[in-house]
Design a protein around this motif. Sequence first.
Motif, PDB file in Angstrom:
ATOM      1  N   GLU A 343      -1.447  -1.668   5.310  1.00 20.43           N
ATOM      2  CA  GLU A 343      -2.071  -2.993   5.359  1.00 20.43           C
ATOM      3  C   GLU A 343      -3.105  -3.095   4.254  1.00 20.43           C
ATOM      4  OE1 GLU A 343      -2.912  -4.911   9.422  1.00 20.43           O
ATOM      5  OE2 GLU A 343      -3.308  -2.784   9.724  1.00 20.43           O
ATOM      6  N   ASN A 344      -3.368  -4.323   3.892  1.00 15.26           N
ATOM      7  CA  ASN A 344      -4.475  -4.573   2.985  1.00 15.26           C
ATOM      8  C   ASN A 344      -5.778  -4.641   3.770  1.00 15.26           C
ATOM      9  OD1 ASN A 344      -2.816  -4.748   0.708  1.00 15.26           O
ATOM     10  ND2 ASN A 344      -2.367  -6.909   1.123  1.00 15.26           N
ATOM     11  N   ILE A 345      -6.868  -4.263   3.116  1.00 18.53           N
ATOM     12  CA  ILE A 345      -8.180  -4.309   3.758  1.00 18.53           C
ATOM     13  C   ILE A 345      -8.690  -5.741   3.722  1.00 18.53           C
ATOM     14  CG2 ILE A 345     -10.537  -3.425   3.682  1.00 18.53           C
ATOM     15  CD1 ILE A 345      -9.384  -1.009   2.154  1.00 18.53           C
ATOM     16  N   GLU A 346      -9.198  -6.205   4.844  1.00 16.81           N
ATOM     17  CA  GLU A 346      -9.772  -7.537   4.915  1.00 16.81           C
ATOM     18  C   GLU A 346     -10.889  -7.542   5.943  1.00 16.81           C
ATOM     19  OE1 GLU A 346      -7.123 -10.211   7.651  1.00 16.81           O
ATOM     20  OE2 GLU A 346      -5.790  -9.097   6.278  1.00 16.81           O
ATOM     21  N   GLN A 347     -11.650  -8.618   5.955  1.00 12.69           N
ATOM     22  CA  GLN A 347     -12.746  -8.753   6.910  1.00 12.69           C
ATOM     23  C   GLN A 347     -12.170  -9.093   8.287  1.00 12.69           C
ATOM     24  OE1 GLN A 347     -15.963  -8.078   6.380  1.00 12.69           O
ATOM     25  NE2 GLN A 347     -15.533  -7.543   4.246  1.00 12.69           N
ATOM     26  N   VAL A 348     -12.363  -8.188   9.232  1.00  7.45           N
ATOM     27  CA  VAL A 348     -11.792  -8.329  10.572  1.00  7.45           C
ATOM     28  C   VAL A 348     -12.862  -8.854  11.520  1.00  7.45           C
ATOM     29  CG1 VAL A 348     -10.627  -7.141  12.465  1.00  7.45           C
ATOM     30  CG2 VAL A 348     -10.231  -6.411  10.097  1.00  7.45           C
ATOM     31  N   ASP A 349     -12.531  -9.919  12.233  1.00 14.42           N
ATOM     32  CA  ASP A 349     -13.417 -10.454  13.272  1.00 14.42           C
ATOM     33  C   ASP A 349     -13.215  -9.613  14.527  1.00 14.42           C
ATOM     34  OD1 ASP A 349     -14.813 -11.831  15.194  1.00 14.42           O
ATOM     35  OD2 ASP A 349     -14.112 -13.816  14.570  1.00 14.42           O
ATOM     36  N   LEU A 350     -14.091  -8.660  14.756  1.00  7.60           N
ATOM     37  CA  LEU A 350     -13.936  -7.733  15.870  1.00  7.60           C
ATOM     38  C   LEU A 350     -14.059  -8.430  17.218  1.00  7.60           C
ATOM     39  CD1 LEU A 350     -15.992  -4.723  14.447  1.00  7.60           C
ATOM     40  CD2 LEU A 350     -13.516  -4.938  14.599  1.00  7.60           C
ATOM     41  N   LEU A 353     -10.703  -9.947  17.873  1.00  6.14           N
ATOM     42  CA  LEU A 353      -9.738  -8.890  18.155  1.00  6.14           C
ATOM     43  C   LEU A 353      -9.901  -8.355  19.576  1.00  6.14           C
ATOM     44  CD1 LEU A 353      -8.787  -6.034  15.725  1.00  6.14           C
ATOM     45  CD2 LEU A 353      -9.386  -5.479  18.064  1.00  6.14           C
ATOM     46  N   LEU A 354     -11.143  -8.100  19.997  1.00  3.44           N
ATOM     47  CA  LEU A 354     -11.394  -7.557  21.329  1.00  3.44           C
ATOM     48  C   LEU A 354     -11.026  -8.549  22.425  1.00  3.44           C
ATOM     49  CD1 LEU A 354     -14.765  -5.697  20.667  1.00  3.44           C
ATOM     50  CD2 LEU A 354     -12.659  -4.651  21.475  1.00  3.44           C
ATOM     51  N   HIS A 355     -11.407  -9.802  22.230  1.00  4.16           N
ATOM     52  CA  HIS A 355     -11.069 -10.803  23.246  1.00  4.16           C
ATOM     53  C   HIS A 355      -9.560 -10.956  23.371  1.00  4.16           C
ATOM     54  CE1 HIS A 355     -14.946 -12.300  24.545  1.00  4.16           C
ATOM     55  NE2 HIS A 355     -15.378 -12.230  23.288  1.00  4.16           N
ATOM     56  N   GLY A 356      -8.843 -10.845  22.266  1.00  6.12           N
ATOM     57  CA  GLY A 356      -7.388 -10.914  22.346  1.00  6.12           C
ATOM     58  C   GLY A 356      -6.798  -9.747  23.124  1.00  6.12           C
ATOM     59  N   LEU A 357      -7.412  -8.574  23.027  1.00  6.88           N
ATOM     60  CA  LEU A 357      -6.914  -7.399  23.749  1.00  6.88           C
ATOM     61  C   LEU A 357      -7.207  -7.451  25.245  1.00  6.88           C
ATOM     62  CD1 LEU A 357      -7.798  -4.485  21.276  1.00  6.88           C
ATOM     63  CD2 LEU A 357      -5.510  -5.225  21.947  1.00  6.88           C
ATOM     64  N   VAL A 358      -8.409  -7.911  25.608  1.00  8.56           N
ATOM     65  CA  VAL A 358      -8.827  -7.825  27.016  1.00  8.56           C
ATOM     66  C   VAL A 358      -8.523  -9.105  27.798  1.00  8.56           C
ATOM     67  CG1 VAL A 358     -10.666  -6.254  26.344  1.00  8.56           C
ATOM     68  CG2 VAL A 358     -11.183  -8.678  26.573  1.00  8.56           C
ATOM     69  N   GLU A 359      -8.132 -10.183  27.110  1.00 11.70           N
ATOM     70  CA  GLU A 359      -7.929 -11.458  27.808  1.00 11.70           C
ATOM     71  C   GLU A 359      -6.901 -11.360  28.934  1.00 11.70           C
ATOM     72  OE1 GLU A 359      -7.040 -16.163  26.769  1.00 11.70           O
ATOM     73  OE2 GLU A 359      -6.800 -14.591  25.233  1.00 11.70           O
ATOM     74  N   PRO A 360      -5.772 -10.632  28.777  1.00 13.36           N
ATOM     75  CA  PRO A 360      -4.802 -10.559  29.879  1.00 13.36           C
ATOM     76  C   PRO A 360      -5.350  -9.876  31.135  1.00 13.36           C
ATOM     77  CG  PRO A 360      -3.786  -9.925  27.798  1.00 13.36           C
ATOM     78  CD  PRO A 360      -5.246 -10.014  27.550  1.00 13.36           C
ATOM     79  N   LEU A 374     -21.944  -8.119  15.528  1.00  7.64           N
ATOM     80  CA  LEU A 374     -22.857  -8.993  14.795  1.00  7.64           C
ATOM     81  C   LEU A 374     -22.249  -9.529  13.513  1.00  7.64           C
ATOM     82  CD1 LEU A 374     -26.150  -6.934  15.231  1.00  7.64           C
ATOM     83  CD2 LEU A 374     -25.282  -8.804  16.646  1.00  7.64           C
ATOM     84  N   ALA A 375     -21.255  -8.837  12.993  1.00  2.00           N
ATOM     85  CA  ALA A 375     -20.644  -9.267  11.731  1.00  2.00           C
ATOM     86  C   ALA A 375     -19.222  -8.746  11.673  1.00  2.00           C
ATOM     87  CB  ALA A 375     -21.450  -8.755  10.533  1.00  2.00           C
ATOM     88  N   SER A 376     -18.445  -9.294  10.771  1.00  2.00           N
ATOM     89  CA  SER A 376     -17.074  -8.825  10.597  1.00  2.00           C
ATOM     90  C   SER A 376     -17.082  -7.423   9.998  1.00  2.00           C
ATOM     91  CB  SER A 376     -16.300  -9.794   9.706  1.00  2.00           C
ATOM     92  OG  SER A 376     -16.936  -9.906   8.434  1.00  2.00           O
ATOM     93  N   TYR A 377     -15.894  -6.764  10.112  1.00  2.00           N
ATOM     94  CA  TYR A 377     -15.797  -5.384   9.642  1.00  2.00           C
ATOM     95  C   TYR A 377     -14.664  -5.294   8.615  1.00  2.00           C
ATOM     96  CZ  TYR A 377     -15.360  -0.333   9.688  1.00  2.00           C
ATOM     97  OH  TYR A 377     -15.323   0.989   9.317  1.00  2.00           O
ATOM     98  N   PRO A 378     -14.916  -4.675   7.442  1.00  2.00           N
ATOM     99  CA  PRO A 378     -13.849  -4.535   6.440  1.00  2.00           C
ATOM    100  C   PRO A 378     -12.887  -3.418   6.816  1.00  2.00           C
ATOM    101  CG  PRO A 378     -15.891  -3.554   5.635  1.00  2.00           C
ATOM    102  CD  PRO A 378     -16.210  -4.168   6.965  1.00  2.00           C
ATOM    103  N   GLY A 379     -11.669  -3.767   7.197  1.00  2.00           N
ATOM    104  CA  GLY A 379     -10.698  -2.751   7.598  1.00  2.00           C
ATOM    105  C   GLY A 379      -9.307  -3.337   7.705  1.00  2.00           C
ATOM    106  N   PRO A 381      -6.581  -4.883  10.057  1.00  2.00           N
ATOM    107  CA  PRO A 381      -6.564  -5.553  11.368  1.00  2.00           C
ATOM    108  C   PRO A 381      -5.607  -4.906  12.367  1.00  2.00           C
ATOM    109  CG  PRO A 381      -6.463  -7.156   9.579  1.00  2.00           C
ATOM    110  CD  PRO A 381      -6.285  -5.821   8.960  1.00  2.00           C
ATOM    111  N   LEU A 382      -4.350  -4.637  11.957  1.00  2.00           N
ATOM    112  CA  LEU A 382      -3.373  -4.078  12.875  1.00  2.00           C
ATOM    113  C   LEU A 382      -3.755  -2.670  13.306  1.00  2.00           C
ATOM    114  CD1 LEU A 382      -0.734  -4.376  14.395  1.00  2.00           C
ATOM    115  CD2 LEU A 382       0.482  -3.624  12.324  1.00  2.00           C
ATOM    116  N   ALA A 383      -4.273  -1.871  12.349  1.00  2.00           N
ATOM    117  CA  ALA A 383      -4.671  -0.507  12.681  1.00  2.00           C
ATOM    118  C   ALA A 383      -5.839  -0.508  13.670  1.00  2.00           C
ATOM    119  CB  ALA A 383      -5.050   0.248  11.402  1.00  2.00           C
ATOM    120  N   LEU A 384      -6.826  -1.366  13.435  1.00  2.00           N
ATOM    121  CA  LEU A 384      -7.957  -1.432  14.372  1.00  2.00           C
ATOM    122  C   LEU A 384      -7.508  -1.924  15.740  1.00  2.00           C
ATOM    123  CD1 LEU A 384     -10.736  -2.915  12.024  1.00  2.00           C
ATOM    124  CD2 LEU A 384     -10.578  -0.583  12.896  1.00  2.00           C
TER     125      LEU A 384
END
Length: 485
Positions: A343-350, A353-360, A374-379, A381-384
């Motif tokens: 994957e390419n590195i991009e700013q990930v809205d953690l 991402l977390l709300h999408g994982l725990v919502e179910p 507090l801020a996005s993380y450069p990484g 997305p799919l791996a995180l």
Amino acid sequence: MPVLRSKLRRLLPVPRSLLGRMLLLTLLVVLVAQALSSLIWVSQLRASQMEGLLTSTRSLAHSMSASVSYFRSLPLGFRPMVLDQLRSMGGTRFFVSLNDKPLEMQVLPETPRKHAVLAEVDAVLRQNLGRNVDLLVQFVSPDDLRIFNGELKLDEVPRSWAHYALSLEPLNPPVLVTQIQIAPNEWLYLASLMPEPYVSLEDQGLPAQQVWFIILTSSFLLLFIGILVHWQSRPLKRLATAAREMSLGATVEPLAEMGGSEVVEVSRAFNNMRDRISRYLGERSQLFSAISHDLRTPITRLRLRVELLEDEALQAKFSRDLDDLELLVKGALQCVKDTDIHENIEQVDLNYLLHGLVEPYLGNGQVTLKGKALASYPGKPLALRRCIGNLVDNALKYGQRAHLHIEDDREAFVLHVDDEGPGVPEQRLEQVFEPHFRLSGQQQGYGLGLGIARSLAHSHGGEVTLQNLREGGLRVTLRLPRHAN
């Protein structure tokens, strides 16, 4: 020694950047060098001034001795007349009077320069007038100066009598008063100011010109050092950025080999390492693809042959062995597939991402989430997502519930995943990260979830650690450092 270093760091915070450290070191070196040079310069200046002061003092003392000798040579009746003529004419070096006793005045405190002047005047007068002469040599403030037998102050006499010799407005320098007995009940009174440039006789500090010279030279030196270090550190910043992107699996272009010789060597070594790692990753991908293709075919043939066996017991044994072999192959391939995410590195809205994982799971209360990033993380997305998803799945599988708690600051993003399971024995906290390891034979899956999560965390420069909670359950902590861009 470590305690001393930690105390020094608290007292004198050391900058983290190379530019800040070089500027701090340069500033300290400049200040020490300027302090030493200024100390040497001031000591030489004061020695030169002291030599000039003593030369002027000797000249003044010889003039005093000449005046004393002159008054000694005058008949008694002529001395008052000569004094009147001196006062009316003005322009003489000393204010002179004849008193019947030495006048008592408040003497100024001695400084090294005043002491040297008094000692030199005393020595010259005794050398010229005799060792046994009675004399007093003192420094007196103009406000405490007494002139005649009636102990009149300077302001109480006509200005033409004494001010021309004893005042230097607007300054208020000390007055050198010498009283010498030239006859019984007759004391010659001589008062004068020290000659220029020794009027004040105070030890002066560092001249203002020298202070400004130190400030200007230090500022220019820091400016040039700052520009030089910034210029030389740019290749290092590019190297750090490239190393971070390569650690995340991104495609990194070769670094330009430019700058100082040391920086060129580092860049060349990084480029060589990049080429070797790229070849290794390509060869590994080809190897596992070949293994996947080569192993699936013989395993399938063996299953067909097992079906032809007439002995059902033997057939069941062969089937179990083939199932175990296929499980190992699938586990190894799954491990490579899950950790080799391109994957390419991009700013990930953690938070997203977390709300999408725990919502179910939020509806039935299986998963709780506290805190926020507090801020996005450069990484990646799919791996995180796969890393955090494995931690949540592991908590739900073995602990029935997952309680997520976020701690985020400028240093690192930290996610705690707590479950309500039995925990892990202390001696096996590291062993559970090994592939295919299970605490019990009844557990389902490949035993790869935590190992894959740790590998993905490592690819982002982070870490996954385990800790048994006192109240029961296991805490899995994911720490992702926030690298400076």
